[in-house]
Design an enzyme around this catalytic site. Structure first.
Site: not given
Ligand code: 1HE
Length: 252
Positions: A107, A127
């Site tokens: 976005e 989403e």
């Molecule tokens: C997060 C987030 C997040 C990572 N919010 N904490 N977005 C998503 O559904 C995408 C979710 N994220 C992922 O699928 C993956 O993290 C990635 C593909 C982006 C990256 O993977 P990777 O292996 O490099 O990292 P990871 O181990 O998954 O994440 C590292 C840390 O970042 C981990 O936290 P930690 O404390 O365990 O180290 C994750 O929890 C954290 N993290 N992504 C919070 N999104 C205005 S409306 C818009 C609506 C949306 O955007 S919905 C889409 C949300």
């Protein structure tokens, strides 16, 4: 959470929360609103990029669980306000994408005017899979880039587009090698910064309105904008320079 730096007349903005994959929480979206509302005097273009391995993992999902419907509407409107400042601020914005460009990250990218994607970039709107809907303007801006059918597919099936595919379908306008996106973006930003201010205004503020208008109103808006632009002293100067052989030909 966000880092800014002015280099020549270019504002560099970095999402700087790599440990959370540049997930965008309220503090970050308000910082984006503030930065793009207060572009320093003399800046002619902005470049936004992400620190770490990803551009942005989108909305910070850890904040999502605590919101009721009313708070949800205001939260979405806050994103709209902030990303409107990006799209309709005082300077064109170039985004450098790499790694995840997901959800709210897409976005943000789609509110920018030019997208340069490194080959590591992948795009998704998870989403649909998370049981929510986009709230940061994707339903308006993303179909304008790739069409409604492709966005529907991304959300219904969780389809992920690669950098190459993204270039083909219009998610980005440029592809760069990994690590080369910022250099490419700065090259483009310098070109953009050298345009007449009126041209950049017409392209960032008027063209999107024309695209949203019906044909009749759109053509009238085009005529008005064309008349204003050609009347500006800078346009007259640039045309004279070309006619006298003092400016670059197309492609030079
Ligand atoms: C997060 C987030 C997040 C990572 N919010 N904490 N977005 C998503 O559904 C995408 C979710 N994220 C992922 O699928 C993956 O993290 C990635 C593909 C982006 C990256 O993977 P990777 O292996 O490099 O990292 P990871 O181990 O998954 O994440 C590292 C840390 O970042 C981990 O936290 P930690 O404390 O365990 O180290 C994750 O929890 C954290 N993290 N992504 C919070 N999104 C205005 S409306 C818009 C609506 C949306 O955007 S919905 C889409 C949300």
């Amino acid at each position: 959470m966000l880092k800014t730096e002015v280099r020549d007349n270019i504002l560099l903005v970095a999402l700087n929360r790599p440990d959370k994959r540049n997930a965008i929480n309220d503090e970050a979206i308000l910082a984006i609103e503030n930065i793009f509302s207060t572009i320093p005097e003399g800046v002619k273009c902005a470049v936004i990029y992400g620190e770490g391995k990803h551009f942005s993992a989108g909305l910070d999902l850890s904040e999502l669980t605590e919101r009721d419907a009313v708070q949800g509407v205001y939260h979405s409107r806050m994103w709209h306000r902030a990303l409107d400042k990006v799209q309709f601020g005082v300077v064109p914005v170039v985004a450098v994408l790499h790694g995840a460009c997901i959800g709210g990250g897409l976005e943000l990218a789609s509110a920018c005017h030019i997208r340069v994607a490194e080959t590591s970039t992948f795009y998704a709107l998870p989403e649909g899979q998370r049981g929510i809907f986009v709230g940061g303007g994707a339903s308006v801006r993303v179909p304008k880039l790739i069409g409604m059918a492709r966005m529907t597919d991304m959300m219904l099936t969780g389809r992920v587009y690669t950098a190459d595919e993204g270039l083909q379908i219009g998610l980005s306008q440029y592809l760069a090698d990994n690590g080369g996106g910022l250099t490419k973006a700065l090259e483009l930003a310098h070109k953009i910064a050298s345009n007449a201010g009126m041209t950049n205004f017409a392209l960032t503020h008027v063209l999107p309105r024309i695209a949203d208008a019906g044909q009749d109103a759109g053509l009238m808006l085009e005529s008005l904008m064309a008349a204003i632009a050609q009347d500006a002293p800078e346009a007259k100067l640039r045309l004279r320079e070309f006619l006298e052989g003092r400016s670059k030909k197309v492609g030079e």
